[in-house]
Design a protein around this motif. Sequence first.
Motif, PDB file in Angstrom:
ATOM      1  N   PRO A  92       0.818  -1.134  -0.011  1.00 52.70           N
ATOM      2  CA  PRO A  92       0.181   0.038   0.018  1.00 52.70           C
ATOM      3  C   PRO A  92       0.939   1.329   0.027  1.00 52.70           C
ATOM      4  O   PRO A  92       2.158   1.288   0.531  1.00 52.70           O
ATOM      5  N   THR A  93       0.360   2.166  -0.625  1.00 53.97           N
ATOM      6  CA  THR A  93       0.888   3.743  -0.580  1.00 53.97           C
ATOM      7  C   THR A  93       0.688   4.476   0.580  1.00 53.97           C
ATOM      8  O   THR A  93       1.165   5.560   0.922  1.00 53.97           O
ATOM      9  N   GLU A  94      -0.482   4.171   1.270  1.00 51.91           N
ATOM     10  CA  GLU A  94      -0.838   4.828   2.440  1.00 51.91           C
ATOM     11  C   GLU A  94      -1.626   3.581   3.135  1.00 51.91           C
ATOM     12  O   GLU A  94      -1.771   2.636   2.413  1.00 51.91           O
ATOM     13  N   PRO A  95      -1.666   3.523   4.649  1.00 54.01           N
ATOM     14  CA  PRO A  95      -2.321   2.631   5.276  1.00 54.01           C
ATOM     15  C   PRO A  95      -3.815   2.331   4.636  1.00 54.01           C
ATOM     16  O   PRO A  95      -4.629   2.946   4.482  1.00 54.01           O
ATOM     17  N   ALA A 135      -6.487  12.390  19.896  1.00 60.93           N
ATOM     18  CA  ALA A 135      -5.485  12.867  18.880  1.00 60.93           C
ATOM     19  C   ALA A 135      -6.513  13.021  17.541  1.00 60.93           C
ATOM     20  O   ALA A 135      -7.296  12.550  17.150  1.00 60.93           O
ATOM     21  N   ARG A 136      -6.011  14.295  17.137  1.00 63.33           N
ATOM     22  CA  ARG A 136      -7.026  14.714  16.167  1.00 63.33           C
ATOM     23  C   ARG A 136      -5.980  15.747  15.188  1.00 63.33           C
ATOM     24  O   ARG A 136      -5.425  16.634  15.468  1.00 63.33           O
ATOM     25  N   TYR A 230      -8.559  11.078   9.669  1.00 62.43           N
ATOM     26  CA  TYR A 230      -9.671  10.486   9.165  1.00 62.43           C
ATOM     27  C   TYR A 230     -10.564  10.298  10.174  1.00 62.43           C
ATOM     28  O   TYR A 230     -11.771  10.609  10.068  1.00 62.43           O
ATOM     29  N   CYS A 231     -10.233  10.194  11.550  1.00 65.37           N
ATOM     30  CA  CYS A 231     -11.378  10.379  12.730  1.00 65.37           C
ATOM     31  C   CYS A 231     -10.606  10.782  13.759  1.00 65.37           C
ATOM     32  O   CYS A 231      -9.402  10.477  14.066  1.00 65.37           O
ATOM     33  N   THR A 232     -11.317  11.243  14.708  1.00 65.23           N
ATOM     34  CA  THR A 232     -10.568  11.525  16.056  1.00 65.23           C
ATOM     35  C   THR A 232     -10.326  10.199  16.864  1.00 65.23           C
ATOM     36  O   THR A 232     -11.243   9.513  17.156  1.00 65.23           O
ATOM     37  N   LEU A 233      -9.322  10.168  17.576  1.00 67.70           N
ATOM     38  CA  LEU A 233      -8.949   8.959  18.259  1.00 67.70           C
ATOM     39  C   LEU A 233      -9.016   9.484  19.876  1.00 67.70           C
ATOM     40  O   LEU A 233      -8.556  10.592  20.187  1.00 67.70           O
TER      41      LEU A 233
END
Length: 289
Positions: A92-95, A135-136, A230-233
């Motif tokens: 993959p080029t990103e996760p 984490a955002r 992509y989403c707040t952790l």
Amino acid sequence: MKLLRLGPRGQERPALLDADGRPRDLSGLLRDITPRTLSPEGLAALRAVDPAALPLLPEGLRPGLPWRGCRKFLCVGLNYADHAAEAGMALPTEPILFTKQLSSLVGAQDSVVLPQGATKGDWEVELGVVIGRTARCIEPDEALAHVAGYCVVNDVSERSFQLERGGTWDKGKGCDTFGPVGPWLVTADEVPDPQALDLWLDVNGQRMQTGNTRTMVFGVAALISTISRYCTLHPGDLIATGTPPGVGMGMKPVPRFLQPGDEMRLGISGLGEQRLPVKAWDRALFDDR
């Protein structure tokens, strides 16, 4: 610290392991190990406690999930170059991200139950990352400061659901019992380099997977940073970071899949071991859930 919860399902007591590996009862200090416990302030308060002053718990108690209150169980696919090669897939080029249902979560010695219609159950030992601070949209150099700790995860998969029935991978990833976690959560201060951990998994005593987190395509810091865009952790969220080679699907010339009666044993250096019996689907196995 090594934090854990011990006891029958729904009656787990919060605990920590002392320097001799004995479980000490935390229930006199806190009701449970929750996302608030995993915050920097919560962990600092626990570090101030003398384990020797805590009561010992009996040996042999069932390890439940090491903490309660996980809101997201996020996973990363094809994050080891040699695993991507055995799967015949491009790096993959990103996760590659997918989710497992929270109902998949079980303890480190609980049964893994193959769902109705399962024909291709598979195993995946993975490093789990537990978030301790919100984490955002954070940068990679900030990411590890948001980690409460690390744990062993088995990303159990039903490959026929995942790859042969269309739609997303989630179909074959989030089945009940397909997310064993633990036995402990090891706080981040005891894991100075998450990219230097050995992983292994056996099925019925035969070594299937051997790897090291240094061969990840995307390291822990990069994963946290990317996912946070992509989403707040939130504290208590869990990220499973991918698996090394040796999964059943990739075996040559004939794939090897899980059968009722099998036993998986797996571990990561410093993070403990899981021992998981595999069972056929039976409604009675879920009566206490």
